[in-house]
Design an enzyme around this catalytic site. Structure first.
Site, PDB file in Angstrom:
ATOM      1  N   ASP A 195       0.850  -1.194   0.000  1.00  0.00           N
ATOM      2  CA  ASP A 195       0.000   0.000   0.000  1.00  0.00           C
ATOM      3  C   ASP A 195       0.888   1.247   0.000  1.00  0.00           C
ATOM      4  O   ASP A 195       1.853   1.332   0.764  1.00  0.00           O
ATOM      5  CB  ASP A 195      -0.912  -0.015   1.238  1.00  0.00           C
ATOM      6  CG  ASP A 195      -1.989   1.046   1.145  1.00  0.00           C
ATOM      7  OD1 ASP A 195      -3.102   0.699   0.712  1.00  0.00           O
ATOM      8  OD2 ASP A 195      -1.707   2.213   1.488  1.00  0.00           O
ATOM      9  N   ASN A 241      -2.571  12.741  -3.913  1.00  0.00           N
ATOM     10  CA  ASN A 241      -3.699  13.107  -4.771  1.00  0.00           C
ATOM     11  C   ASN A 241      -4.220  14.503  -4.455  1.00  0.00           C
ATOM     12  O   ASN A 241      -4.456  15.310  -5.349  1.00  0.00           O
ATOM     13  CB  ASN A 241      -4.848  12.101  -4.582  1.00  0.00           C
ATOM     14  CG  ASN A 241      -4.807  11.015  -5.640  1.00  0.00           C
ATOM     15  OD1 ASN A 241      -4.228  11.203  -6.703  1.00  0.00           O
ATOM     16  ND2 ASN A 241      -5.413   9.884  -5.326  1.00  0.00           N
ATOM     17  N   HIS A 279      -4.793  14.352  -9.224  1.00  0.00           N
ATOM     18  CA  HIS A 279      -4.986  12.933  -9.552  1.00  0.00           C
ATOM     19  C   HIS A 279      -4.015  12.433 -10.598  1.00  0.00           C
ATOM     20  O   HIS A 279      -3.631  11.268 -10.603  1.00  0.00           O
ATOM     21  CB  HIS A 279      -6.430  12.701 -10.009  1.00  0.00           C
ATOM     22  CG  HIS A 279      -7.398  12.709  -8.868  1.00  0.00           C
ATOM     23  ND1 HIS A 279      -7.553  11.639  -8.029  1.00  0.00           N
ATOM     24  CD2 HIS A 279      -8.218  13.691  -8.403  1.00  0.00           C
ATOM     25  CE1 HIS A 279      -8.453  11.938  -7.108  1.00  0.00           C
ATOM     26  NE2 HIS A 279      -8.861  13.191  -7.299  1.00  0.00           N
ATOM     27  N   ASP A 312      -1.908   9.165 -10.362  1.00  0.00           N
ATOM     28  CA  ASP A 312      -1.900   8.123 -11.400  1.00  0.00           C
ATOM     29  C   ASP A 312      -0.481   7.779 -11.827  1.00  0.00           C
ATOM     30  O   ASP A 312      -0.144   6.619 -12.072  1.00  0.00           O
ATOM     31  CB  ASP A 312      -2.698   8.580 -12.628  1.00  0.00           C
ATOM     32  CG  ASP A 312      -4.202   8.492 -12.369  1.00  0.00           C
ATOM     33  OD1 ASP A 312      -4.596   7.992 -11.292  1.00  0.00           O
ATOM     34  OD2 ASP A 312      -4.981   8.915 -13.259  1.00  0.00           O
ATOM     35  N   GLU A 365      -4.917   2.234  -4.124  1.00  0.00           N
ATOM     36  CA  GLU A 365      -3.459   2.295  -4.122  1.00  0.00           C
ATOM     37  C   GLU A 365      -2.868   1.017  -3.551  1.00  0.00           C
ATOM     38  O   GLU A 365      -1.768   1.006  -3.040  1.00  0.00           O
ATOM     39  CB  GLU A 365      -2.989   3.529  -3.342  1.00  0.00           C
ATOM     40  CG  GLU A 365      -3.192   3.493  -1.832  1.00  0.00           C
ATOM     41  CD  GLU A 365      -4.544   4.037  -1.362  1.00  0.00           C
ATOM     42  OE1 GLU A 365      -5.521   3.963  -2.139  1.00  0.00           O
ATOM     43  OE2 GLU A 365      -4.616   4.524  -0.221  1.00  0.00           O
TER      44      GLU A 365
END
Lengths: 280, 303
Positions: free
Chosen positions: B182, B190, B195, B199, B225
């Site tokens: 994680d 973010n 975003h 990404d 994630e």
């Protein structure tokens, strides 16, 4: 320590059991010398049935089907593995290991002659002799140096022909079924179960067989080789037999007056006699 | 011709009357009989045909098919039905045909040939259509099993494939390792950098996991994630090393000149638990890693 040994024993037993099922291995006779009979492209171990009555009293005879052929367990089929003859050679090595075979006299028909050669070069210790029935190291023509008998276009047409024959066998669209892991359903049957093969499996085997060129391996052979060659074989001319005899370090050629490619089926007496004369 | 004569002639028709090829070969494959179909429709001179080998009638590809399937089948079962091959006519022209054949006890073969030109055309078209469908199916399959952003497997695919890896561990008595990975403070990335930046981090991590893993490892984006890796034949020592390397690898991914970190939860199994159990365990370990300050690995321990 004991636990480790036990785990190893269990692993080996499991492995032997898996391989026997995977390759539909059958062992006949119980004599000291082992004959491993490897069928060629198209059919399965039933091809050897004409030879068996005469050899089972004198040898331990091991029969099997390559994964994808005959009654093998098609769930183990891996296209990446079986797109070259090395993958099939691994089947041979797996069987030798699982059955703890050694000093094996390997008998291969057609393409299996080369498959056996590959296996015997990889693990020479397992084998003692090779017997090749109607072999060819390369079916393609490389004019003018080498005439395998077929141009690339002929072989493409063969794949096409296989397709056309499978269309009639009702499983033509089966490979398209997405996410289907039940590949046993894909097995089509030409007739009975003798030539039963999945279209994808058969085409992959055909490509591995007829588009390959293993001429370079002949010189690497580590064992004496007995070659049976037909005087008129549509797949392997007598020139090919001569070429192989010349390239193999230790080879004996027996020419059989015949028009056949399946000498072990049509001329089993001659093959059996030749085998006995050579081995004894 | 009287009525009576006509009736007798009809009662015993010769093979020449049939609109299909009839051929007999002996055990040496020499043609000993061919009906008029060979001269009338296939342009062979019957006189030159008799005595020749039946091999001469087939194209090269058909010869291979004959030797690999038809002949063995005839020898084994004494008959074969409905094989499509290509014949050469007297002018060397290819003619698609359907063959039925039968072998008697002396090795003589009785062949029947039926013209299959139209069927052949249909099959050609079918083959073309199948090729197109195959290509489409491939694209669809890859779409349905892949996570679009990272190119890794998606959760659905890993659910499908994990049982086999787990079963193998059981069968071959080896240990498998499941890693739950994680990204730390991903929400912050973010929120602070947008975003797109988030990404990018996901993509970079995905790419690294892919190149870092072995071919037999299952590597997937499990959601948000979160990534999972299922490693066959990997024990605790290997897993520890593996996780250490992963943490190190993260130094390569930076956001605002600061390396991104990950937390890892690991669980091991002998194959007796299913994927759901294993992910639950790895999740517990992962939360331990988060609680213990992130950027670290924790192993699941049974309580």
């Amino acid at each position: 320590m004991e636990k480790v040994v036990l785990i190893k024993v269990i692993k080996n037993m499991q492995n032997a059991h898996d391989v026997i099922k995977k390759n539909n291995v059958n062992v006949l006779g119980s004599c000291a010398k082992t004959l491993l009979l490897a069928h060629g492209f198209g059919c399965d171990q039933n091809m050897w049935r004409f030879m068996l009555p005469a050899i089972t009293p004198h040898y331990k005879v091991v029969l099997f089907d390559y994964v994808g052929s005959g009654k093998s367990d098609i769930a183990h089929y891996d296209q990446a593995r079986y797109c070259s003859l090395e993958g099939y050679a691994q089947d041979i090595l797996d069987i030798c290991e699982a059955l703890e075979l050694h000093d094996v006299i390997f008998v291969g028909h057609s393409v299996s002659s080369m498959i056996g050669l590959i296996a015997s070069i990889q693990k020479p210790m397992l084998f003692s002799q090779l017997v090749m029935i109607c072999p060819s190291p390369c079916f393609l023509n490389f004019k003018p140096d080498y005439i395998g008998g077929f141009d690339k276009a002929d072989l493409e047409e063969l794949i096409d022909l296989m397709d056309k024959n499978y269309i009639g066998w009702a499983n033509y669209l089966a490979p398209l079924v997405m996410g289907s892991n039940n590949s046993e359903k894909l097995v089509g049957e030409l007739s009975g179960s003798f030539c039963s093969t999945d279209p994808l499996v058969a085409k992959t085997f055909a490509r591995a067989t007829f588009f390959s060129d293993y001429r370079h391996l002949l010189k690497e052979a580590k064992h004496p080789v007995l070659l049976f060659q037909s005087s008129e074989d549509a797949l392997a001319s007598t020139d090919i037999g001569d070429y192989m005899t010349e390239q193999l370090p230790q080879a004996k050629l027996q020419l059989v007056e015949a028009q056949e490619h399946c000498l072990h089926m049509t001329h089993s007496d001659i093959i059996n006699q030749g085998l006995r004369d050579y081995l004894d | 011709m009287t009525n009576k004569q006509q009736a007798t002639e009809l009662a015993v028709p010769t093979p020449d009357a049939f609109q299909s090829g009839a051929l007999v070969t002996d055990k040496n494959r020499r043609i000993i009989y061919a009906n008029a179909y060979f001269s009338d429709e296939l342009n062979w001179d019957l006189k030159t045909l008799i005595g020749r080998s039946s091999d001469d009638l087939f194209t090269y590809s058909s010869k291979i098919f004959c030797e690999s399937y038809l002949m063995p089948l005839l020898l084994h079962e004494k008959k074969c039905e409905e094989m499509q091959l290509a014949l050469l006519d007297g002018n060397g022209k290819r003619v698609p045909i359907i063959i039925n054949a039968k072998m008697d006890d002396h090795g003589n073969i009785y062949w029947s040939f039926f013209n299959a030109s139209k069927r052949d055309q249909l099959y050609e078209e079918l083959i073309e259509v199948r090729k197109k469908l195959e290509a489409q199916a491939k694209v669809l399959q890859s779409l349905s099993s892949t996570d679009e952003l990272t190119g890794l497997m998606n959760r659905r695919e890993v659910n499908l494939r994990a049982p086999e890896v787990i079963n193998q561990a059981k069968r071959y008595v080896h240990t498998i390792t499941l890693l739950m990975i994680d990204i730390d403070y991903f929400k912050k990335i973010n929120d602070s950098y947008g975003h797109l930046e988030g990404d990018r981090v996901l993509k970079e991590l995905g790419l690294r996991l892919k190149t870092f893993g072995r071919q037999t490892d299952l590597i997937a984006r499990f959601g948000g994630e979160e990534f999972i890796m299922l490693l066959p034949d990997t024990d605790a020592t290997d897993a520890k090393l593996f996780a250490q390397r992963l943490h190190k690898l993260m130094l390569e991914i930076e956001v605002n000149n600061t390396p991104v970190t990950i937390s890892i939860g690991i669980t091991m199994s002998d194959g007796s638990q299913d994927l759901e159990d294993l992910t639950k365990q790895a999740d517990i370990a992962l939360y331990k890693a988060k609680n213990n300050g992130r950027n670290r690995t924790e192993f699941y321990q049974e309580t």
